[in-house]
Design a protein around this motif. Structure first.
Motif, short mmCIF file in Angstrom:
data_model
loop_
_atom_site.label_atom_id
_atom_site.label_comp_id
_atom_site.label_asym_id
_atom_site.label_seq_id
_atom_site.Cartn_x
_atom_site.Cartn_y
_atom_site.Cartn_z
N ASN A 29 -5.05 -4.01 9.29
CA ASN A 29 -6.36 -3.41 9.04
C ASN A 29 -7.24 -4.23 8.09
OD1 ASN A 29 -6.49 -0.58 10.39
ND2 ASN A 29 -4.44 -0.68 9.51
N GLY A 30 -6.80 -5.43 7.72
CA GLY A 30 -7.62 -6.29 6.88
C GLY A 30 -7.72 -5.80 5.44
N LYS A 31 -6.61 -5.31 4.88
CA LYS A 31 -6.59 -4.82 3.50
C LYS A 31 -5.62 -5.66 2.66
CE LYS A 31 -9.25 -1.58 5.04
NZ LYS A 31 -10.71 -1.65 4.82
N TYR A 32 -5.62 -5.40 1.36
CA TYR A 32 -4.80 -6.17 0.43
C TYR A 32 -3.42 -5.53 0.22
CZ TYR A 32 -8.90 -8.87 -1.04
OH TYR A 32 -9.99 -9.70 -1.08
N ILE A 33 -2.41 -6.39 0.01
CA ILE A 33 -1.10 -5.96 -0.47
C ILE A 33 -0.97 -6.48 -1.90
CG2 ILE A 33 1.39 -5.97 -0.09
CD1 ILE A 33 0.84 -7.00 2.74
N VAL A 34 -0.67 -5.60 -2.85
CA VAL A 34 -0.54 -6.00 -4.25
C VAL A 34 0.72 -5.37 -4.84
CG1 VAL A 34 -3.03 -6.28 -4.60
CG2 VAL A 34 -1.96 -4.05 -5.03
N GLN A 35 1.15 -5.93 -5.97
CA GLN A 35 2.26 -5.34 -6.70
C GLN A 35 1.72 -4.59 -7.92
OE1 GLN A 35 4.92 -8.32 -8.47
NE2 GLN A 35 3.41 -9.88 -7.94
N ASP A 36 2.63 -3.96 -8.69
CA ASP A 36 2.23 -3.10 -9.80
C ASP A 36 1.37 -3.82 -10.84
OD1 ASP A 36 3.57 -1.02 -8.67
OD2 ASP A 36 5.32 -1.14 -9.98
#
Length: 244
Positions: free
Chosen positions: A56-63
């Motif tokens: 979906n064209g979104k970001y994956i981030v960590q804490d």
């Protein structure tokens, strides 16, 4: 922000996360909500929610991204009521770079640079014309939304462990393929693909042999679940539907 319920229980209850983030007008939820979720917070890159974010064209981030947000929204001088936070002083500069907080690489089948994980809107059709057949309900439920978000189709064939034959699965795949054909008889783009289920316990070998027999009968690879990530990153699912 969409979180993994497992990770929240292990480290930070959702109420605690909300108390830190929602004062900044940022909504935190556990499910992935299409058209609303902007960032998926995960410890790994290759997770079901992470795959949805990529499609979906979104970001994956960590804490650590949450920590950076809180820091950017905190006034530099807490004792001075007129002190501005970095975001108030210069929003564009102070807003954290999501790509700097990408989760570390794991055991992906293909190691790609972090730039490959940048949002791309053109991935939304990555599974168009493809149908993926699953043999285990939990695996199907885990990846169904990933596939349908990418304009593909996910089907579940109810396997009776130790009883179902490869011929029965192949016939189900042929029915799903229809006039387009299956395996070496496939005509046109896309295709019907079987996703391997890796079992443990006394039926481990039976499951492995079942997948192998389907592959030999159709002259088409049976894919591993881990292969979805690279197909999405490369915006090309054709490698998932190849002859042996």
């Amino acid at each position: 922000f969409s979180f993994s319920s497992k990770e929240l229980k292990a480290k930070d209850p959702l109420a605690q996360v909300r108390s830190r983030i929602e004062d900044l007008d940022i909504k935190t939820i556990i499910p992935y909500v299409v058209d609303h979720t902007t960032h998926v917070v995960q410890k790994k890159r290759n997770t079901a929610k992470g795959l949805q974010a990529l499609v979906n064209g979104k970001y994956i981030v960590q804490d650590s991204y949450l920590d950076a947000l809180v820091y950017a929204a905190t006034p530099s001088d807490l004792e001075n009521l007129e002190s501005l936070s970095p975001l108030e002083a210069d929003f564009d500069t102070a807003w954290p770079d999501a790509m700097a907080h990408l989760p570390p690489p794991g055991k992906e089948t293909v190691q790609r640079t972090k730039e490959a994980f940048a949002p791309r809107l053109d991935r939304i059709n990555v599974f168009e014309d493809y149908t993926f057949v699953f043999m285990e309900p939990a695996q199907f439920g885990n990846l169904q939304d990933v596939i349908t978000n990418g304009h593909g189709k996910a089907l579940l064939y109810q396997v009776e462990e130790g009883v179902t034959t490869a011929a029965e699965i192949v016939q189900y795949m042929r029915n799903a393929a229809g006039d387009k054909g299956l395996g070496s008889q496939r005509d046109g783009p896309g295709g019907v693909v079987l996703v391997r289920y890796v079992a443990s316990g006394r039926h481990e070998n039976w499951w492995a042999e079942l997948g192998n027999e389907v592959a030999l009968t159709t002259d088409q690879r049976v894919i591993q679940q881990s292969e979805f990530l690279d197909a999405i990153l490369g915006n090309d699912a054709s490698g998932l539907c190849r002859s042996l």
